[in-house]
Design a protein around this motif. Structure first.
Motif, PDB file in Angstrom:
ATOM      1  N   HIS A  78       0.833  -1.212   0.000  1.00  0.00           N
ATOM      2  CA  HIS A  78       0.000   0.000   0.000  1.00  0.00           C
ATOM      3  C   HIS A  78       0.861   1.254   0.000  1.00  0.00           C
ATOM      4  CE1 HIS A  78      -3.454   2.538   0.801  1.00  0.00           C
ATOM      5  NE2 HIS A  78      -2.839   3.054   1.840  1.00  0.00           N
ATOM      6  N   VAL A  79       1.905   1.250   0.831  1.00  0.00           N
ATOM      7  CA  VAL A  79       2.809   2.398   0.880  1.00  0.00           C
ATOM      8  C   VAL A  79       3.521   2.564  -0.453  1.00  0.00           C
ATOM      9  CG1 VAL A  79       4.903   3.306   1.956  1.00  0.00           C
ATOM     10  CG2 VAL A  79       3.113   2.300   3.375  1.00  0.00           C
ATOM     11  N   ASP A  80       3.933   1.454  -1.046  1.00  0.00           N
ATOM     12  CA  ASP A  80       4.615   1.520  -2.335  1.00  0.00           C
ATOM     13  C   ASP A  80       3.690   2.083  -3.403  1.00  0.00           C
ATOM     14  OD1 ASP A  80       7.066   0.805  -3.911  1.00  0.00           O
ATOM     15  OD2 ASP A  80       5.623  -0.468  -4.978  1.00  0.00           O
ATOM     16  N   ASN A  81       2.417   1.657  -3.388  1.00  0.00           N
ATOM     17  CA  ASN A  81       1.451   2.199  -4.354  1.00  0.00           C
ATOM     18  C   ASN A  81       1.224   3.688  -4.133  1.00  0.00           C
ATOM     19  OD1 ASN A  81       1.089  -0.322  -5.532  1.00  0.00           O
ATOM     20  ND2 ASN A  81      -0.643  -0.843  -4.224  1.00  0.00           N
ATOM     21  N   GLU A  82       1.154   4.091  -2.847  1.00  0.00           N
ATOM     22  CA  GLU A  82       0.973   5.509  -2.560  1.00  0.00           C
ATOM     23  C   GLU A  82       2.171   6.328  -3.038  1.00  0.00           C
ATOM     24  OE1 GLU A  82       0.170   5.942   1.574  1.00  0.00           O
ATOM     25  OE2 GLU A  82      -2.006   5.725   1.300  1.00  0.00           O
ATOM     26  N   LYS A  83       3.376   5.801  -2.827  1.00  0.00           N
ATOM     27  CA  LYS A  83       4.570   6.508  -3.290  1.00  0.00           C
ATOM     28  C   LYS A  83       4.566   6.633  -4.813  1.00  0.00           C
ATOM     29  CE  LYS A  83       8.509   5.344  -1.538  1.00  0.00           C
ATOM     30  NZ  LYS A  83       9.628   4.486  -1.053  1.00  0.00           N
ATOM     31  N   ARG A  84       4.164   5.555  -5.491  1.00  0.00           N
ATOM     32  CA  ARG A  84       4.103   5.615  -6.948  1.00  0.00           C
ATOM     33  C   ARG A  84       3.042   6.610  -7.419  1.00  0.00           C
ATOM     34  NH1 ARG A  84       3.778   0.722  -7.616  1.00  0.00           N
ATOM     35  NH2 ARG A  84       1.513   0.461  -7.792  1.00  0.00           N
ATOM     36  N   ASP A  85       1.883   6.628  -6.715  1.00  0.00           N
ATOM     37  CA  ASP A  85       0.836   7.593  -7.076  1.00  0.00           C
ATOM     38  C   ASP A  85       1.312   9.022  -6.848  1.00  0.00           C
ATOM     39  OD1 ASP A  85      -0.824   5.519  -7.777  1.00  0.00           O
ATOM     40  OD2 ASP A  85      -1.914   5.496  -5.875  1.00  0.00           O
ATOM     41  N   ILE A  86       2.043   9.219  -5.749  1.00  0.00           N
ATOM     42  CA  ILE A  86       2.553  10.561  -5.469  1.00  0.00           C
ATOM     43  C   ILE A  86       3.515  10.999  -6.566  1.00  0.00           C
ATOM     44  CG2 ILE A  86       4.021  11.886  -3.909  1.00  0.00           C
ATOM     45  CD1 ILE A  86       2.757  10.335  -1.594  1.00  0.00           C
ATOM     46  N   ARG A  87       4.404  10.080  -6.976  1.00  0.00           N
ATOM     47  CA  ARG A  87       5.343  10.430  -8.044  1.00  0.00           C
ATOM     48  C   ARG A  87       4.614  10.739  -9.345  1.00  0.00           C
ATOM     49  NH1 ARG A  87       8.359   6.021  -5.908  1.00  0.00           N
ATOM     50  NH2 ARG A  87       7.494   4.691  -7.566  1.00  0.00           N
ATOM     51  N   ASN A  88       3.548   9.987  -9.619  1.00  0.00           N
ATOM     52  CA  ASN A  88       2.836  10.175 -10.876  1.00  0.00           C
ATOM     53  C   ASN A  88       1.971  11.427 -10.875  1.00  0.00           C
ATOM     54  OD1 ASN A  88       3.960   7.791 -11.851  1.00  0.00           O
ATOM     55  ND2 ASN A  88       2.232   6.533 -11.206  1.00  0.00           N
ATOM     56  N   PHE A  89       1.331  11.713  -9.731  1.00  0.00           N
ATOM     57  CA  PHE A  89       0.347  12.789  -9.705  1.00  0.00           C
ATOM     58  C   PHE A  89       0.852  14.075  -9.064  1.00  0.00           C
ATOM     59  CE2 PHE A  89      -2.246   8.880  -9.803  1.00  0.00           C
ATOM     60  CZ  PHE A  89      -2.973   9.128 -10.957  1.00  0.00           C
ATOM     61  N   GLN A  90       2.031  14.040  -8.455  1.00  0.00           N
ATOM     62  CA  GLN A  90       2.510  15.247  -7.788  1.00  0.00           C
ATOM     63  C   GLN A  90       2.676  16.428  -8.740  1.00  0.00           C
ATOM     64  OE1 GLN A  90       6.353  14.930  -5.868  1.00  0.00           O
ATOM     65  NE2 GLN A  90       5.809  16.467  -4.342  1.00  0.00           N
ATOM     66  N   PRO A  91       3.263  16.251  -9.938  1.00  0.00           N
ATOM     67  CA  PRO A  91       3.371  17.413 -10.837  1.00  0.00           C
ATOM     68  C   PRO A  91       1.999  18.006 -11.178  1.00  0.00           C
ATOM     69  CG  PRO A  91       4.808  15.629 -11.575  1.00  0.00           C
ATOM     70  CD  PRO A  91       3.934  15.055 -10.499  1.00  0.00           C
ATOM     71  N   ARG A  92       1.013  17.137 -11.443  1.00  0.00           N
ATOM     72  CA  ARG A  92      -0.319  17.646 -11.762  1.00  0.00           C
ATOM     73  C   ARG A  92      -0.950  18.324 -10.549  1.00  0.00           C
ATOM     74  NH1 ARG A  92      -3.416  20.078 -15.317  1.00  0.00           N
ATOM     75  NH2 ARG A  92      -5.599  19.403 -15.277  1.00  0.00           N
ATOM     76  N   TYR A  93      -0.723  17.758  -9.367  1.00  0.00           N
ATOM     77  CA  TYR A  93      -1.256  18.363  -8.139  1.00  0.00           C
ATOM     78  C   TYR A  93      -0.662  19.751  -7.928  1.00  0.00           C
ATOM     79  CZ  TYR A  93      -2.056  19.136  -3.147  1.00  0.00           C
ATOM     80  OH  TYR A  93      -2.412  19.684  -1.944  1.00  0.00           O
TER      81      TYR A  93
END
Length: 229
Positions: A78-93
């Motif tokens: 779950h943490v790994d998925n969250e980290k990957r989501d953060i990397r993917n969506f952080q620029p858009r956020y």
């Protein structure tokens, strides 16, 4: 004179001469071995019972360890998925936050954007009114997580030289903010109003400035009325 046997003595002598079974007579020879065998059997059964009990405890500990491992692996995944989501969506956020969609509404910045657009494009005088912010109720359910959608309605009136004044103005607003055009009506002005250098069109639009915010709104922002020179 003949002698007669004495009753009693002959009977006891007969009993004394009865032979015991051989295994009873020879039990003394194997008594030690039998005792050792009984002790060995007892120790073996005890060891077997203790081993079974220990095996059961080991199985329980193994199952508990496996459950703990599975929980830890699920958390790690779950943490790994969250980290990957953060990397993917952080620029858009970050982009949406910088443009004002995420966070508290930036009403003063909206006013500044309107002023800058009017000055840069040399637009004719315009007027607007921004109503208090309200929570947006969507027709269909939308999962926004911890965020809540808010909207502030703005009623805009513009005098135009041509239609592109309105379109360029809206493009300037869209570059630095998020809004939805609820309705917009453009009407042609009379000849007197359309004199040389004067407005030829008038536009009345309703815009909804949109923000996503987690902070509760204690009091709605007051209405803002401005008339640009």
């Amino acid at each position: 004179m003949s002698a007669h046997p004495v009753p009693g003595k002959s009977k006891s002598k007969t009993k004394a001469t009865i032979a015991l079974p051989y295994w009873v007579a020879e039990f003394a020879l194997i008594r030690t071995a039998v005792l050792v065998a009984v002790a060995c059997v007892t120790i073996s059964l005890t060891a077997l019972l203790v081993s079974g009990w220990k095996l059961g405890e080991a199985d329980e500990r193994l199952e508990q360890a496996q459950r703990t491992r599975d929980v830890a692996y699920a958390r790690f995944a779950h943490v790994d998925n969250e980290k990957r989501d953060i990397r993917n969506f952080q620029p858009r956020y970050i982009e949406l936050r910088d443009r004002g969609l995420i966070g508290a509404e930036r009403r003063l910045e909206w006013v500044d954007i309107i002023r800058q657009s009017q000055e840069r494009r040399k637009l004719l005088p315009l007027s607007y009114e921004i109503e208090p912010q309200q929570v947006v109720r969507l027709e269909s359910a939308l999962d926004l997580g911890d965020y809540q959608l808010h909207g502030s309605r703005m009623r805009l009136h513009m005098d135009l030289l041509h239609e592109m004044d309105l379109f360029n103005f809206l493009d300037d607003l869209r570059l630095r903010s998020f809004f939805a055009v609820q309705d917009c009506a453009i009407k042609r002005l009379g000849r007197a109003a359309g004199a040389v250098g004067g407005p030829t069109l008038g536009a009345d639009c309703t815009l909804n400035w949109i923000t996503l915010d987690t902070a509760p709104k204690a009091e709605p922002a007051p209405a803002t009325r401005r008339r640009a020179p």
